[in-house]
Enzyme design. Structure first.
Site, mmCIF file in Angstrom:
data_model
loop_
_atom_site.group_PDB
_atom_site.id
_atom_site.type_symbol
_atom_site.label_atom_id
_atom_site.label_comp_id
_atom_site.label_asym_id
_atom_site.label_seq_id
_atom_site.Cartn_x
_atom_site.Cartn_y
_atom_site.Cartn_z
ATOM 1 N N TYR A 23 -10.130 -87.210 31.540
ATOM 2 C CA TYR A 23 -11.123 -87.008 32.586
ATOM 3 C C TYR A 23 -12.226 -86.045 32.160
ATOM 4 O O TYR A 23 -13.007 -85.561 32.975
ATOM 5 C CB TYR A 23 -10.439 -86.658 33.915
ATOM 6 C CG TYR A 23 -9.976 -87.926 34.603
ATOM 7 C CD1 TYR A 23 -9.259 -88.880 33.868
ATOM 8 C CD2 TYR A 23 -10.280 -88.218 35.916
ATOM 9 C CE1 TYR A 23 -8.876 -90.076 34.445
ATOM 10 C CE2 TYR A 23 -9.897 -89.418 36.493
ATOM 11 C CZ TYR A 23 -9.192 -90.339 35.747
ATOM 12 O OH TYR A 23 -8.816 -91.539 36.314
ATOM 13 N N THR A 25 -8.317 -100.391 35.311
ATOM 14 C CA THR A 25 -9.653 -100.083 34.801
ATOM 15 C C THR A 25 -9.971 -100.910 33.559
ATOM 16 O O THR A 25 -9.194 -100.920 32.606
ATOM 17 C CB THR A 25 -9.715 -98.582 34.453
ATOM 18 O OG1 THR A 25 -9.538 -97.852 35.663
ATOM 19 C CG2 THR A 25 -11.044 -98.202 33.831
HETATM 20 FE FE1 SF4 Z 1 -12.796 -94.417 32.877
HETATM 21 FE FE2 SF4 Z 1 -12.785 -91.792 32.599
HETATM 22 FE FE3 SF4 Z 1 -10.478 -93.156 32.949
HETATM 23 FE FE4 SF4 Z 1 -11.891 -93.271 30.654
HETATM 24 S S1 SF4 Z 1 -10.858 -91.481 31.530
HETATM 25 S S2 SF4 Z 1 -10.952 -94.956 31.736
HETATM 26 S S3 SF4 Z 1 -13.980 -93.233 31.419
HETATM 27 S S4 SF4 Z 1 -12.167 -92.938 34.409
HETATM 28 FE FE FE Z 2 -9.015 -93.566 35.266
#
Ligand code: SF4
Ligand code: FE
Length: 481
Positions: free
Chosen positions: A296, A191
């Protein structure tokens, strides 16, 4: 510079020389690429909000090593209040961006390492914690975005790392020099990888002695020689190539994931935080996972956007007074606020670790993430129910603008006469984006598998519950000795 603003962040990315491939070719300009740029803008929001007085309390913190004001994404949690603010920050940014804003993985890696490097030193007399603090100061002082890289490709799932026919299926040490180590392997589903200044690598599972070459953790600048990024595709991603059209749904932001390849990359010792201490690999995985499962909280913010969109389309359709629509909106809110309870609870029940870092309650963080693998699917189902089929049968913006077809589309897709047809298009495209398009990666599938697939949480839940205590309570009440 302790805190960058959004423009400085963007400029800092321009100075990187990343090797990024997409659609079969290397990108010359990553920052301005129309598919990647919305994801960069989402990360930039984490910088922008930190400078807004109304968000200062949530978005900034005081560094425990320098005493300076820093962006919370580079902070090590010092108390329960910090953990709660982290959850609130996730919801805030999810609501602002309507997608994944990517920066949490780095924050979670730093916090997990702040616990585990200390613990390794306690056992082995190593100096990882000192190294880590020096690195942390560098990250805080320069307000860097870090990609937290955990997930290895894993090859044949029935085999441990050392038994894989291809030894590179898990990232590992392939050489050791006086001044550092050489690593090879890959990290999948990364990500925000190409919007990051740094990559923090961690092992992906508990390791045994035979796997010790795989028990490594380190950090590198994202444009280190030998690191290659291959961008993942998202549903409807090429709509972003059509310009700023309504058909994108979310016309401002997006997320991204990439496969990151480490092709014999050198890591100097001062950036190595675990090297073959295989007995700590599991702890690093668990601590990172617990923090990231708390993260999350972002999904609650995206849920806010989806609920707002569902209510809006109900009004545009003239259906908002129907009792079943009102009930569906209540149901969506109930589910979304239940998610919020989980990320606040695991923060409120956190505890201090030996290094002084505050960790979340592991059981509750896993319960929260497990709820996240379910409730958003129901929230999305209800949003699609309220939206109606037009969300997926609607012609393109270009047809609405065409002199030949526009008049028919504006005439026949008019609902509430007070609402321009264009607004109806816009909100339907946003619901499409979150439940089926590029943001659905972050709102649905990523909810399922990001921060670990559902079974990973069930395993942690089974390990952390105290069944004997519960049995004792039951037996006591009915008189069983
Ligand atoms: Fe993306 Fe949510 Fe993971 Fe943060 S917690 S990297 S916003 S999916
Ligand atoms: Fe994630």
């Amino acid at each position: 510079m302790t805190m960058m603003n959004a423009e400085q962040y963007e400029e800092s990315l321009r100075r990187l020389n990343l090797v990024v491939h997409m659609f079969g070719k290397r990108l010359e300009n990553v920052v301005d690429d129309p598919i990647i740029r919305p994801s960069m803008k989402a990360v930039a929001k984490t910088y922008e909000l930190a400078h807004r007085p109304e968000h200062e309390d949530i978005m900034t913190a005081t560094s425990h090593i320098t005493g300076k004001k820093i962006n919370r994404f580079t902070h090590i949690h010092q108390n329960i209040g910090d953990l709660v603010k982290k959850s609130k920050m996730g919801r805030l940014l999810g609501r602002e961006t309507g997608c994944c804003f990517q920066r949490c993985v780095g924050m979670d890696s730093l916090n997990a390492l702040s616990i585990v490097t200390f613990n390794i030193d306690e056992k082995y007399g190593t100096e990882y914690y000192k190294r880590f603090l020096k690195y942390l100061e560098y990250v805080q002082e320069n307000d860097l975005t870090c990609d937290g890289a955990m997930t290895d490709p894993k090859g044949d799932r029935s085999l441990p790392p050392h038994k894989q026919p291809d030894p590179d299926q898990y990232l590992h040490v392939v050489g050791q020099k006086k001044d550092g180590i050489v690593v090879r392997g890959a990290k999948a589903h990364q990500t925000g990888a190409v919007n990051s200044h740094e990559i923090i690598v961690m092992p992906t599972l508990t390791m045994r002695e035979e796997d010790k070459d795989y028990a490594i953790s380190f950090a590198l600048p994202s444009d280190t020689e030998g690191i290659v990024y291959i961008m993942g595709r998202q549903s409807c991603d090429t709509r972003k190539l059509e310009g700023d059209t309504i058909d994108r749904g979310n016309i401002l932001f997006g997320g991204h994931e990439a496969l990151v390849v480490f092709n014999d990359v050198f890591v100097p010792w001062d950036r190595v935080f675990m090297c073959r201490e295989y007995d700590f690999a599991g702890q690093l995985v668990e601590d990172f996972a617990a923090y990231h499962r708390q993260s999350y909280a972002c999904k609650v913010g995206v849920g806010d956007v989806l609920i707002g969109a569902a209510q809006t389309i109900a009004e545009y359709n003239g259906a908002e007074k129907a009792s079943h629509i009102k009930d569906k909106i209540v149901e969506m809110n109930h589910l979304n606020e239940t998610l919020y309870c989980g990320c606040i609870a695991c923060a409120s029940e956190g505890q201090k670790e030996a290094s002084g870092t505050y960790a979340v309650n592991t059981l509750l963080a896993n319960v929260h993430k497990h709820n996240v693998t379910r409730f958003p699917y129901e929230i999305a189902r209800l949003a699609q129910d309220i939206a109606g089929g037009l969300m997926v049968t609607m012609p393109a913006e270009k047809d609405f603008k065409s002199p030949e077809t526009g008049k028919w589309l504006h005439k026949y897709f008019k609902a509430n006469s007070d609402v321009p047809t264009e607004n109806r298009m816009r909100i339907l495209r946003l619901i499409e984006n979150i439940t089926l398009g590029t943001a659905a990666v972050g709102y649905l599938t990523e909810y399922m598998h990001g921060a670990g697939s559902p079974q990973a949480q069930r395993i942690m839940i089974s390990r952390r519950i105290n069944l004997r205590e519960k049995q004792k309570a039951a037996k006591k009440l009915c008189g069983i000795e």
